[in-house]
Design a protein around this motif. Structure first.
Motif, short mmCIF file in Angstrom:
data_model
loop_
_atom_site.label_atom_id
_atom_site.label_comp_id
_atom_site.label_asym_id
_atom_site.label_seq_id
_atom_site.Cartn_x
_atom_site.Cartn_y
_atom_site.Cartn_z
N ASN A 1 1.02 -1.22 -0.07
CA ASN A 1 -0.03 0.09 0.03
C ASN A 1 1.00 1.28 0.11
N LEU A 2 1.42 1.45 -1.23
CA LEU A 2 2.55 2.59 -1.33
C LEU A 2 2.01 3.82 -1.21
N ASP A 3 0.65 4.04 -1.40
CA ASP A 3 -0.13 5.51 -1.43
C ASP A 3 -0.78 5.78 -0.05
N GLU A 4 -0.47 5.03 0.91
CA GLU A 4 -1.04 5.28 2.10
C GLU A 4 0.09 6.06 2.84
N ARG A 5 -0.35 6.92 3.79
CA ARG A 5 0.59 7.62 4.56
C ARG A 5 1.34 6.48 5.86
N ALA A 6 2.36 6.92 6.15
CA ALA A 6 2.96 6.31 7.23
C ALA A 6 2.52 6.89 8.81
N ALA A 7 3.13 6.12 9.59
CA ALA A 7 2.76 6.59 11.13
C ALA A 7 4.11 7.15 11.76
N ASN A 8 3.98 8.18 12.55
CA ASN A 8 5.14 8.65 13.47
C ASN A 8 4.78 8.31 14.64
N MET A 9 5.56 7.90 15.60
CA MET A 9 5.72 7.53 17.05
C MET A 9 6.11 8.35 17.89
N SER A 10 5.51 8.42 19.08
CA SER A 10 6.02 9.32 20.16
C SER A 10 7.27 8.73 20.96
N ASN A 11 7.36 7.27 20.46
CA ASN A 11 8.70 6.86 21.23
C ASN A 11 9.43 5.65 20.29
N GLY A 12 9.46 6.33 19.10
CA GLY A 12 10.15 5.64 18.06
C GLY A 12 10.38 6.58 16.98
N HIS A 13 11.80 6.56 16.20
CA HIS A 13 12.15 7.40 15.12
C HIS A 13 11.70 6.52 13.72
N GLY A 14 11.51 7.54 12.70
CA GLY A 14 11.44 7.22 11.44
C GLY A 14 9.82 6.91 11.13
N ASP A 15 9.43 6.47 9.93
CA ASP A 15 8.19 6.40 9.30
C ASP A 15 7.75 4.95 9.32
N PHE A 16 6.53 4.59 9.86
CA PHE A 16 6.22 2.99 10.01
C PHE A 16 5.15 2.95 9.01
N PRO A 17 5.13 2.02 8.21
CA PRO A 17 4.09 1.54 7.49
C PRO A 17 2.81 1.13 8.13
N LEU A 18 1.49 1.62 7.92
CA LEU A 18 0.49 1.42 8.70
C LEU A 18 0.19 -0.12 8.57
N GLU A 19 0.55 -0.89 7.41
CA GLU A 19 0.12 -2.33 7.12
C GLU A 19 1.32 -3.35 7.66
N LEU A 20 2.17 -2.84 8.55
CA LEU A 20 3.34 -3.44 9.11
C LEU A 20 2.97 -3.28 10.68
N LEU A 21 1.95 -2.45 10.96
CA LEU A 21 1.59 -2.36 12.49
C LEU A 21 0.30 -3.03 13.05
N GLN A 22 0.36 -3.65 13.92
CA GLN A 22 -0.65 -4.52 14.58
C GLN A 22 -1.15 -3.77 16.02
N VAL A 23 -2.42 -3.73 16.16
CA VAL A 23 -3.03 -3.04 17.29
C VAL A 23 -2.78 -4.15 18.61
N LEU A 24 -2.39 -3.63 19.48
CA LEU A 24 -2.38 -4.41 20.75
C LEU A 24 -3.58 -4.56 21.48
N PRO A 25 -3.82 -5.75 22.25
CA PRO A 25 -5.18 -5.78 22.66
C PRO A 25 -5.90 -4.88 23.86
N ASN A 26 -6.88 -4.89 24.24
CA ASN A 26 -7.59 -4.43 25.25
C ASN A 26 -7.32 -2.94 25.54
N GLN A 27 -7.36 -2.13 24.53
CA GLN A 27 -7.27 -0.68 24.51
C GLN A 27 -8.79 0.12 24.32
N PRO A 28 -9.19 0.80 25.46
CA PRO A 28 -10.45 1.48 25.37
C PRO A 28 -10.04 2.75 24.58
N VAL A 29 -11.19 3.22 23.96
CA VAL A 29 -11.15 4.44 23.35
C VAL A 29 -11.63 5.64 24.04
N PRO A 30 -11.07 6.42 24.24
CA PRO A 30 -11.54 7.52 25.12
C PRO A 30 -12.59 8.44 24.33
#
Length: 819
Positions: free
Chosen positions: A292-321
């Motif tokens: 998915n080259l036309d998607e944006r990447a993610a920037n992190m508050s505790n990591g440098h660089g650009d992370f492709p969204l398709e290579l990231l997984q949502v960790l369990p049990n996170q409520p939405v404020p």
């Protein structure tokens, strides 16, 4: 006989049920770095608060042979309780190669070790309460260990597990699709109280049902983002919602990343510093080809660089404020918890049954929960009567509401000028609306002039434009009626009001259009507000002979509430101060309330003593001009039971000192109002399960050692009416329960803007509004005039900021301008 049931269950404890507390510390890293401050590569597992590290800590604990044959309850961080003593403290070190496969996957440094320290701290007898349990400075240990015991089995049993997302909050693993890729789970909020039974202290479980929105677990972040945004592609909304969500790269699941924002460019456009395309780096170096080259990447508050969204997984049990949701989702999320009384009652019972609170863990600690909710009698006080204009009285109906009909206001007021700010295009309907308001105001006895029109660009985001326009009316008794279609203008309008001292009434054009065409309920609401802003009183409560000890003419009533900056669920650094709303009846008529706000350090629940004394003394000095003050009553919100001592020792003591400083010897009463407890009450008097009717009071199931009761003043039009818990923590007069109840019920009828009772005493409601106003004004100043925020070398100057943003430059207002 009126009877109700409460979502409380009696807890029995076998004699000599001992519980042993231990501190737990788990650290992974290279041994030589363990004692080095801020050393890189050191993982302090028991200091982390995310679900991933909690699971690691519990896994380590469950693998310890020293705990064989012992039942333990664990907060998944640093506290463990056991039903038997350990033979000795545990000091264990394991090298990384010796860890099991589950731990190796997350703890990958082969030269590091895992150090486990478990040390005993104290022993208590759960069946024996010390005096400190029921004192103002309560020792909460007994309640805390019981709460942990009740959570242990539901979250560790093999089947139908719950998940824990905070103190006393358990949610089912099963979920239901919500909207835009999000899910919701059924669950509960529970706690342990020490209530009065047969004049003895008794442990009691309280529980309420709730539904909460969660991010789906273990899904691709790209899939989640796409589902949320749909075809619209609103990255601003998505960025706000997903801020701080925990993610892991699928090529390194041991790494936990915290989302900060989306990149400005697509992955196809991105290159490393050496010119290598980002796509090529992931394909060749990390063996992770991107699709998915036309998607944006993610920037992190505790990591440098650009992370492709398709290579990231949502960790369990996170409520939405809820606060981060767009408005459409926010309302839908709130609607999930608006349940009819019989529905809520059934769901509370279902949660109680699913928790299986009588289980091997509770039995090991000698605890048993009665399977039936407690029941008892409640009473309804007589209907309140209202005094309106011309010495007339109006009786409220059974729901507490009343009608003015053709009666005048009790004390009508008015303005010298009414100026309409609107664009030329909106001028005619705006003037038509203003004329309708004036006609209705005059019919209630107000003195109102003919409105004048001022053409103004209400879409302006320049603070100076608003200040210049409104300064023309500074120093006069003017109300500026602002009518516009701009959804973003309200903060700057109120900021300009605060800076100029010119009263405003802000209406959206659609509302004005309906008023001009004839919308009597809306029109009446606007006129109610204008009379209060002008210094009038719409109605007051006719207490008659009901108040025998409290005489309003001799009493200064002070109400306080605190509004905190939200930030990351009230955690993390922020420069936004907390705001205290302070309201009192210091004006000529003791039935009239007005107030002020002041700023203090962020997320500080304790009220700043210096600011409190300064402002209370102002109120006392003003009240002395009109009457003799013999009593001071504090009505305080947002205080947990663990803070009762703080209110007594600090806030009430400061108020008492303020009375002495202005040569007043007053008797002090301290009343706390708790809105967010876990106890629900249901009316079963008519053989059906329904909401508690207005004017209901419950005394059973209240805290031992305190004058406490539950009050339902209002009718709930959506969902189930919720009782508020009232606690009298100081009473120099010796008030009867009946007089306190009558007094507070009367105050719920004094909101003025609505002709029905509100759920909490109206002065406290006003304090909450004032605190929220201060918070919004600070945010508006930061947006429209950040350079004007007064600062010192140590940060924001809270006192100068308070004076800058209060309506009357730090002096007490002479009307309730926030109406």
């Amino acid at each position: 006989m009126l009877r109700c049931t409460a979502s409380q269950w009696v807890i029995s404890v076998a004699p000599k049920s001992l519980a042993y507390q231990h501190d737990v510390d788990m650290v992974f890293g290279r041994p030589e770095l363990f004692d080095v401050d801020d050393a890189k590569g050191i993982k302090k597992l028991t200091k982390s608060n995310d679900d991933h590290h909690k699971k690691l800590c519990r896994h380590v604990l469950e693998s310890l042979e020293a705990l064989d044959g012992i039942t333990c309850v664990y907060d998944e961080r640093s506290i463990m309780w056991t039903n038997k003593p350990l033979k000795q403290d545990i000091n264990l070190t394991k090298s990384q190669p010796d860890l099991d496969d589950f731990l190796k996957e997350s703890l990958k440094d082969s030269e590091a070790v895992l150090r486990i320290l478990i040390s005993k701290t104290k022993t208590i007898d759960l069946s024996s309460f010390p005096t400190s349990v029921v004192s103002k400075n309560e020792d909460r240990t007994w309640r805390t260990v019981c709460e942990m015991i009740f959570s242990e089995h539901p979250i560790t049993r093999p089947n139908n597990q719950f998940i824990s997302i905070g103190a006393g909050q358990l949610f089912e693993n099963a979920f239901t699709q919500f909207d835009r890729g999000l899910i919701f789970r059924d669950g509960n909020r529970k706690g342990v109280q020490i209530v009065k039974t047969a004049n003895k202290p008794q442990l009691c479980l309280s529980l309420d049902f709730c539904r909460k929105i969660f991010f789906p677990s273990n899904v691709s972040f790209l899939e989640l983002v796409q589902n949320f945004m749909g075809n619209g592609g609103n990255y601003k909304e998505a960025e706000a919602l997903f801020k701080k969500i925990k993610l892991c790269p699928i090529y390194n699941r041991a790494r936990i990343l915290t989302f900060k924002k989306f990149s400005d460019k697509s992955i196809r456009q991105m290159k490393l510093n050496d010119g290598t395309p980002l796509e090529e780096y992931y394909r060749t170096t990390l063996n992770a080809p991107l699709r998915n080259l036309d998607e944006r990447a993610a920037n992190m508050s505790n990591g440098h660089g650009d992370f492709p969204l398709e290579l990231l997984q949502v960790l369990p049990n996170q409520p939405v404020p809820v606060i981060r949701m767009p408005d459409t989702l926010k309302e839908k999320a709130l609607e999930l918890n608006r349940l009819k009384p019989h529905e809520r009652f059934a769901l509370i019972q279902k949660q109680f049954q699913q928790l299986e609170l009588n289980n091997p863990v509770t039995a090991a600690f000698g605890i048993q929960v009665n399977p039936n909710m407690i029941q008892g009698e409640f009473q309804r006080l007589p209907r309140m009567r209202m005094r309106v204009g011309g010495s007339n009285t109006v009786e409220s109906n059974d729901q507490g509401a009343f009608r003015f009909d053709r009666n005048l206001y009790y004390k009508p007021a008015g303005f010298e000028k009414l100026v309409v700010f609107a664009t030329r295009y909106e001028s005619q309907k705006s003037i038509d609306c203003a004329n309708a308001i004036v006609t209705a105001a005059i019919s209630k006895g107000m003195q109102m002039p003919k409105p004048t029109f001022k053409e103004f660009n209400t879409s302006s985001q320049r603070l100076n434009d608003w200040l210049t326009a409104m300064n023309e009316y500074k120093g006069t008794k003017t109300c500026v009626l602002i009518i516009d279609k701009n959804q973003e203008s309200h903060p700057i309008v109120k900021l300009a009001e605060a800076r100029t001292g010119v009263q405003t009434q802000h209406l959206f054009y659609d509302t004005a259009f309906k008023v001009a065409r004839g919308r009597p309920a809306t029109l009446e609401n606007i006129v109610h507000k204008l009379n209060i802003k002008a210094g009038g009183i719409n109605h007051l409560v006719d207490f008659g002979p009901s108040l025998k000890t409290i005489k309003l003419s001799e009493t200064l009533i002070i109400s306080m509430d605190v509004s905190h900056p939200t930030g990351d669920d009230y955690k993390g650094s922020t420069d936004e101060p907390s705001t205290v709303g302070l309201v009192g009846n210091y004006l000529a008529d003791p039935n009239e309330f007005a107030g002020i706000f002041f700023f203090q350090a962020p997320r500080q629940e304790a009220i700043d003593q210096t600011s409190l004394q300064i402002n209370v003394k102002k109120m006392l000095q003003q009240a002395k001009k009109h009457r003799s003050i013999k009593n001071v009553i504090l009505i305080r919100d947002a205080v947990s039971e663990g803070q009762y001592g703080q209110v007594l020792d600090d806030e009430l003591a400061s108020i008492e000192q303020s009375t002495l400083d202005v040569s007043i010897k007053a008797k002090i009463i301290g009343i706390l109002v708790t809105k967010d407890g876990n106890t629900r009450h249901f009316n079963i008097a008519n053989g059906q399960t329904s909401s508690m009717p207005p004017r209901s009071f419950v005394t059973f199931g209240s805290r031992f050692g305190f004058k406490q009761f539950f009050m339902t003043a209002h009718k709930s039009f959506a969902g189930t009416a919720k009782s508020v818990m009232i606690t009298v923590i100081r009473d120099d007069i010796g008030l009867s329960i009946n007089e306190v109840q009558t007094f507070l019920l009367g105050l719920t009828h004094m909101h003025q803007i609505v002709t029905a009772p509100v759920s909490i005493p109206a002065p406290l409601y006003q304090a909450d509004v004032l605190a929220a106003r201060g918070q919004k004004l600070f945010r508006a100043l930061k947006k429209y005039g950040e350079r004007e925020i007064p600062r010192t070398d140590d940060g924001i100057d809270y006192m100068r900021l308070s004076n800058l943003l209060n309506f009357n430059n730090g002096n007490l207002p002479i009307t309730r301008y926030t109406a």
